[in-house]
Design an enzyme around this catalytic site. Structure first.
Site, PDB file in Angstrom:
ATOM      1  CB  CYS A   1     -38.206 -36.839 -10.736  1.00  0.00           C
ATOM      2  SG  CYS A   1     -38.340 -36.807 -12.523  1.00  0.00           S
TER       3      CYS A   1
ATOM      4  CB  CYS B   1     -33.149 -35.578 -10.541  1.00  0.00           C
ATOM      5  SG  CYS B   1     -34.461 -36.836 -10.556  1.00  0.00           S
TER       6      CYS B   1
ATOM      7  CB  CYS C   1     -36.201 -33.563 -10.369  1.00  0.00           C
ATOM      8  SG  CYS C   1     -35.803 -33.730 -12.127  1.00  0.00           S
TER       9      CYS C   1
ATOM     10  CB  CYS D   1     -35.470 -38.514 -13.744  1.00  0.00           C
ATOM     11  SG  CYS D   1     -34.939 -36.908 -14.387  1.00  0.00           S
TER      12      CYS D   1
END
Length: 350
Positions: free
Chosen positions: A43, A77, A47, A74
């Site tokens: 991430c 994000c 995030c 991810c």
């Protein structure tokens, strides 16, 4: 997965990275990613997902390193898009700077490859300014530089990228606090009212043009103001200035007091972004110079952010005293560290 005990290609401070994730620091997006060992996902720092345990998280220089280590991006994000966003903003800034006339938001966004509304938000998030405000700031700074280099007012206006003198004069009044010719000539023709008033932290110089406050400083007087604007007409403040000065003193004595003060300050796009970030720091809180640089989307410009803090001409109102070194020490302050410490203590941030 690959051997994660091997050194990463980029030296990083894991504690600082973890702290950025804890703060969801958007300014650190694109500089590194955090990878979660238990889920196999990486991430960006901002995030919004729930944070894993510290022992389950490692930090890598970027998405490519994370993918090579076997992690996947991810879906919340979308960390792979951060680099593209920053490149798009840099391309847009270059496009604005190169344009002979101010480009429209639609043209800027099309050049960057984004929808206008989305790119407007993205540009402001990265720079602290809207595309239009960034373009105006560039032109005003060019105008200021050309005037200081001795260009005639007419030549300076057109070399700065204005297609009409009226627009140049309007921007100059907004950002320089006076007309281009007055700026070129040391403030000639501009009236600046001033007063030196008492406060619990010592005498305070408060000065203003017709537009708003142009100087708030400790331990200065008319002679200091004269050096800044040698050809301006300096006059003792009237009742209106007395009202502004009273609000300034109130702010010094009670940092939580609401104030609504007009400003008349000039600066580059970078300085304006730094000063806006300073004004966003709540009373009772502090930031590091690195955090200010990150907040305006320029995490590598820590030294420049410190210089912009030093260039602040409105003490307390633009609270550069709320910025500390990364180790928590006070750092510098134009009006003395004891005064900085006192300001922070009465705000509850000392």
């Amino acid at each position: 997965m690959t051997d994660l005990s091997a050194p990463t290609p980029m030296a990083m401070d894991d504690d600082a990275c973890w702290d950025a994730f804890q703060r969801r620091d958007r300014g650190m997006d694109g500089l590194f990613v955090g990878a979660v060992l238990t889920t196999g996902i990486y991430c960006k720092p901002s995030c919004a997902a729930r944070r894993p345990l510290r022992e389950n998280m490692i930090f890598l220089p970027g998405p490519e390193a994370a993918r090579e280590a076997g992690f996947r991006a991810c879906l919340r994000c979308r960390p792979d898009g951060v680099g593209r966003d920053r490149l798009a903003v840099e391309a847009a800034k270059a496009f604005i700077a190169a344009a002979e006339t101010p480009p429209s938001l639609e043209d800027i966004a099309a050049h960057a490859g984004y929808a206008p509304h989305h790119f407007h938000r993205l540009f402001k998030r990265e720079t602290g300014l809207t595309p239009a405000a960034y373009g105006r700031s560039l032109r005003t700074q060019r105008l200021k530089s050309a005037l200081e280099e001795g260009e005639s007012v007419t030549n300076a206006i057109y070399e700065a990228g204005y297609n009409a003198p009226s627009r140049a004069y309007a921007d100059a009044q907004r950002h320089l606090g006076m007309s281009p010719s007055a700026w070129k000539d040391g403030g000639r023709g501009v009236t600046i009212g001033y007063a030196v008033v008492g406060s619990s932290l010592g005498p305070v110089l408060v000065a203003a043009t017709a537009k708003g406050l142009c100087r708030i400083s400790f331990d200065e007087d008319e002679s200091a103001l004269r050096r800044r604007f040698p050809k301006a007409e300096l006059v003792p403040g009237d009742a209106a200035l007395a009202g502004l000065a009273a609000q300034v003193v109130r702010l010094i004595e009670d940092p939580a007091a609401p104030v609504d003060l007009p400003l008349d300050i000039c600066g580059t796009a970078f300085q304006q972004a730094v000063w806006a970030a300073l004004r966003a720091i709540p009373a009772g809180e502090t930031r590091s110079y690195g955090e200010i640089a990150a907040a305006i989307g320029r995490p590598g410009a820590v030294r420049a952010a410190g210089t912009a803090c030093g260039d602040n001409g409105l003490a307390v109102l633009i609270p550069c005293h709320r910025v500390l070194r990364s180790d928590g020490s006070l750092g510098g302050y134009a009006y003395g560290l004891e005064r900085k410490k006192a300001l922070l203590e009465r705000e509850g941030g000392g």
